[in-house]
Structure formats: structure tokens, C-alpha cells
Design an enzyme around this catalytic site. Structure first.
Site, mmCIF file in Angstrom:
data_model
loop_
_atom_site.group_PDB
_atom_site.id
_atom_site.type_symbol
_atom_site.label_atom_id
_atom_site.label_comp_id
_atom_site.label_asym_id
_atom_site.label_seq_id
_atom_site.Cartn_x
_atom_site.Cartn_y
_atom_site.Cartn_z
ATOM 1 N N GLU A 319 0.803 -1.253 0.014
ATOM 2 C CA GLU A 319 0.083 -0.091 0.001
ATOM 3 C C GLU A 319 0.976 1.235 -0.082
ATOM 4 O O GLU A 319 0.608 2.163 -0.672
ATOM 5 C CB GLU A 319 -0.886 0.023 1.226
ATOM 6 C CG GLU A 319 -2.204 -0.973 1.309
ATOM 7 C CD GLU A 319 -3.180 -0.775 0.304
ATOM 8 O OE1 GLU A 319 -2.944 0.195 -0.469
ATOM 9 O OE2 GLU A 319 -4.370 -1.070 0.584
ATOM 10 N N SER A 320 1.889 1.452 0.987
ATOM 11 C CA SER A 320 2.691 2.773 1.073
ATOM 12 C C SER A 320 4.291 2.416 1.001
ATOM 13 O O SER A 320 4.804 3.589 1.150
ATOM 14 C CB SER A 320 2.137 3.117 2.380
ATOM 15 O OG SER A 320 2.920 2.313 3.438
#
Length: 475
Positions: A319-320
């Protein structure tokens, strides 16, 4: 990340306003007494509503992971805000149907990826051209490269009937009378690209956006040369829109000058071509340099929810890249990239707080998992949950329904995985409850999370991690 599963399962939102009764009465009286209908801008001011007809398409509007997306949607949403009115969306089955709706004064604007051409100028008004899309001859790389129109003579060319692509070939045939092609019904460009990829046709025509989508499915296709002048995309305005047109022109001039228009178009273009691959080298560096700060929190969240901490860490990396300050253009934020709505649902007060974000991501995973039928066991259960976590449970259900209709097992991740990308093809998403989805993204998401989790199992022994810096002092 998708909003809560209960909301994801609802039909696409229609943004409505409560019309003021006096305004409705005034408009009805004008129509009933044969008075001339007021201009579109005056109607919008009277109603407090901008009525827009669009379509479910990557060019216009679709349900994304964090809510409504699409370049035309972003543009009309911002335009309604500029006018200080509500936005009401209607949906048409095609760009032609959207154009017809606005020509009949059933909407103020048609924002549906409409090509502005001479014949259409006779029915409606057009705003400024804000995007140009090229048409390309597309062939299979194993076949001889067509370098000019003359090289198309004798090739099996297939296009959709009565399309702008067919019109371009008809114009080309004036100079190349031996040029022949087949026009087919009920097939979109992705279907025709598949025919070329499978050798059932030699050549088709696709615009630059359609080809970007097609490359997700058929990596051996290539553009040969540009067939025609770029198609001009613009908003179509109602015939009563003379007073609205200057406001539309000012809006596009402003967002063209400040870079907002370029940002919207480029961001949506990247969304169509994005196809993340595992980058093992950067992941290994991240395990050494960033994971130690967060590992104890991943383990804490895993203990609270009964999940494998490596799976949670793999989701966080996908995700990040384990960046607690990450923010996307659509508003998802933090290490686990939660929407504001999802964060509120799972009790996260501060999405930028990495511990809260990790614990919220774990709780959201379990929330999504509860929507998966109980009969489905692991590992399919985990992989289907991951797909829903990424694309939304509603789109996953559309893929499972499609899988069953095609005679495959909707409870099997490999079978569902094979059908998810079809939600980007119009002949499939037009019949899906929630419409278009970038179906290749959850496939890549699950694949990458599987890989990162397996790498973590190989790299890190299953032992308690030390508390992150500052955590002991905070206790």
C-alpha cells in the site's frame, strides 16, 4: 482501499439535490405555457443543481477503490463546486445516448468521453476541447509491421460497426480503394484486440486509452502508426446552454492554466497503465531500513485480530512502501492507506499515526473477510479477502458472479483471478451490477502481497520484535 463492505455493495451513487419547489413550479409554468425555456445557467441557478449525464467507462465515471473516480467525474464535480450547486448524475449506456439526452434538454451537460465532430455540432453546443485521443493501427508483434496505409491492403481488419474507427477507414479508402475491412456488432475494442492477439484478425484500430487497457491482457500487441487526426473530446451542452458556455470556457481556461486539468488527465492515464511488479531489491532494503520501526506494531495488530503479522506487513508495504506519510490524490492516507470513511469505521482517529493505521488495517481486513461466504476455506478465503480489500467487495462479487456464469468456481481464487480483469471490458462490465473496474489491479495486489509475505517468512524468524523507538517511554 475500498470503503466499508456494506457501502461497497450498494448501487453506484446518484448525487441528488432537493429541488426548491418555487423553482420547479417556475420551470413547469414556462414549459406548460409554451414560454421559452430559460438558459441552462439560469436553470442551474434556479434549481441549485447541475444535471450531468455520463456513462460507466474508464473515460468518464466508475466506482474506484476509494469511491467515484474517472476524469469526467472529477471535472464535473469540481465544476459544480465552482458554481456552488449540487451535482446530479444520470447514466447513459453509451456516449451517443448521453449526447441524445443532452440534445433533448434532459441534462445540462453530457460528460461521457464525447468526441466533438461536425455532425454533432448540429445538435448540441460543445465546450472547449480538453483532451485529444489518437487512433492507432494495432497489430501483433509476431506479424509483419504495417508501416503505411498501403501495407493494410490484404490484411484482415476488424472494427466496430458505425464507430469513429470505421469512419476513419472509410476516409482512408478514398485514397486506397482496395482497402477492405469487417465491421462487427456488439464487440468493443478490447474484444477486437483479443481477436488480433489470437490471430483471428490481423489488424484493428484502437485509441490510445483503449490500447493502454488492452496491453494489460495482450502484451504482444503493438501500435503500428497513427490512423487519423486526433479525436477531440469535449463536454456537450444542451441547446439552451448559450448562457452556460462562457462559464464552461472560463472554467477550462482556469484549470488549464493552473495545471489542474493536466493533473486529472495524467493521473487517470497512469491508473489505466499502472501494473505494479514485485521489486525484490527495494523490498529487501525496506525490510532492513524501515520495517524494524513498525514490526512490533504489525505483530501487535496480528495478535489482536488473529492474522499473520507478515501478511499485514506485506499489505502495508504494497500500500505505502511502509511510508507513514503517504497520501494519494484520492485522499487515502497513512501506512495502510485508509480512506477517511474506512478509518472512522474501524476506529482510527489519526490516519497519519502508524500504529493506529496498522491496527485499523488489520481490523478492516477482518471486516472485509466477514463478507466472504463462510463455506470458503483458506487459502482461497485469504486471497479473495485481499482482492476485496483492494478493489471493493462489490466488484469482487461481480467477478464471482461472472466466474460462475462462465462455468467456473466462484469460490476458487484462481478461477476468480482469471475473470477479474474482464470487468474492464465493456461487454462484461455493462452487465455487472457495479460496472467498470480496473480488474487487473486486485490480481496484481494479491500476487504482490503473496510474494512479500513469503519473502518475510523466509527472511525473518518468528520471534517477538522489540518495541519501536519511543514506545516503551510512552507506556
Amino acid at each position: 482501499m475500498d470503503p466499508e463492505p456494506e457501502q461497497a455493495a450498494k448501487p453506484r451513487p446518484r448525487i441528488r439535490s432537493r429541488f426548491r419547489v418555487p423553482a420547479i413550479v417556475a420551470l413547469c409554468l414556462m414549459i406548460g405555457t409554451c414560454s421559452r425555456l430559460p438558459g441552462s445557467l439560469k436553470q442551474i441557478r434556479l434549481l441549485g443543481t447541475l444535471k450531468v449525464v455520463t456513462r460507466n467507462s474508464p473515460l468518464a465515471y466508475y466506482e474506484g477503490a476509494a469511491g467515484p473516480e474517472g476524469p469526467e467525474y472529477e471535472l464535473v464535480r469540481d465544476f459544480a463546486k465552482r458554481l456552488g450547486v449540487k451535482l446530479e448524475l444520470r447514466f447513459a449506456d453509451s456516449a451517443a445516448a448521453a449526447l441524445d439526452a443532452v440534445a433533448r434538454n434532459r441534462a445540462h451537460i453530457a460528460a461521457a468521453g464525447i468526441v466533438a465532430n461536425d455532425t454533432r455540432w448540429e445538435r448540441v453546443l460543445f465546450g472547449p476541447v480538453f483532451q485529444r485521443i489518437d487512433q492507432h493501427i494495432v497489430y501483433r508483434v509476431q506479424d509483419p509491421l504495417p508501416q503505411s496505409p498501403g501495407d493494410l491492403v490484404g490484411r484482415r481488419i476488424v472494427v466496430s460497426r458505425n464507430s469513429t474507427h470505421a469512419a476513419s477507414l472509410r476516409a482512408l479508402a478514398k485514397d486506397w480503394p482496395r482497402l477492405k475491412w469487417t465491421e462487427v456488432d456488439d464487440r468493443d475494442t478490447l474484444d477486437l484486440l483479443e481477436q488480433v492477439a489470437n490471430g483471428k484478425a490481423d489488424v484493428t484500430v484502437a485509441d490510445s486509452i483503449e490500447f493502454s487497457l488492452g496491453r494489460h491482457f495482450h502484451t504482444d500487441l503493438r501500435p503500428a502508426f497513427k490512423l487519423a487526426e486526433s479525436e477531440a473530446v469535449a463536454w456537450a451542452l444542451s441547446p439552451t446552454g448559450d448562457d452556460l458556455l462562457p462559464t464552461v470556457e472560463d472554467y477550462f481556461e482556469d484549470i488549464g492554466t493552473n495545471g489542474r486539468l493536466a493533473d486529472i488527465l495524467e493521473r487517470n492515464r497512469r491508473a489505466l497503465v499502472r501494473f505494479d511488479r514485485v521489486d525484490a531489491a527495494n523490498f529487501v532494503a525496506g525490510v532492513r531500513e524501515r520495517l524494524p520501526r513498525y514490526q512490533a506494531w504489525f505483530q501487535e495488530a496480528a495478535a489482536e485480530t488473529g492474522l499473520d503479522w507478515r501478511l499485514l506487513a506485506a499489505i502495508g508495504y504494497q500500500e505505502s512502501r511502509w511510508d507513514e506519510n503517504a497520501v494519494s490524490p484520492t485522499g487515502v492516507q497513512g501506512l495502510m492507506m485508509l480512506t477517511a470513511e474506512t478509518a472512522a469505521r474501524v476506529g482510527v482517529q489519526d490516519r497519519s499515526d502508524p500504529r493506529d493505521s496498522i491496527r485499523g488495517g488489520a481490523r478492516y481486513f477482518r471486516l472485509v473477510e466477514r463478507t466472504i461466504p463462510n463455506r470458503i476455506e483458506d487459502p482461497d478465503r485469504t486471497w479473495l479477502t485481499l482482492a476485496a480489500y483492494n478493489v471493493g467487495y462489490g466488484h469482487l462479487e461481480d467477478a464471482r458472479v461472472l466466474t460462475q456464469k462462465r462455468g467456473q468456481d466462484p469460490d476458487s481464487w484462481p478461477d476468480v483471478r482469471a475473470n477479474l480483469p474482464l470487468l474492464a471490458q465493456e461487454r462484461y462490465f455493462a452487465r455487472a451490477k457495479r460496472g467498470y473496474a480496473r480488474g487487473w489491479e486486485p490480481v496484481g495486489f494479491v500476487r504482490n502481497v503473496q510474494t512479500y509475505a513469503e519473502l518475510l517468512r523466509w527472511m525473518i524468524a518468528d520471534e517477538p520484535a522489540s518495541a519501536p523507538a519511543g514506545e516503551e517511554a510512552a507506556k
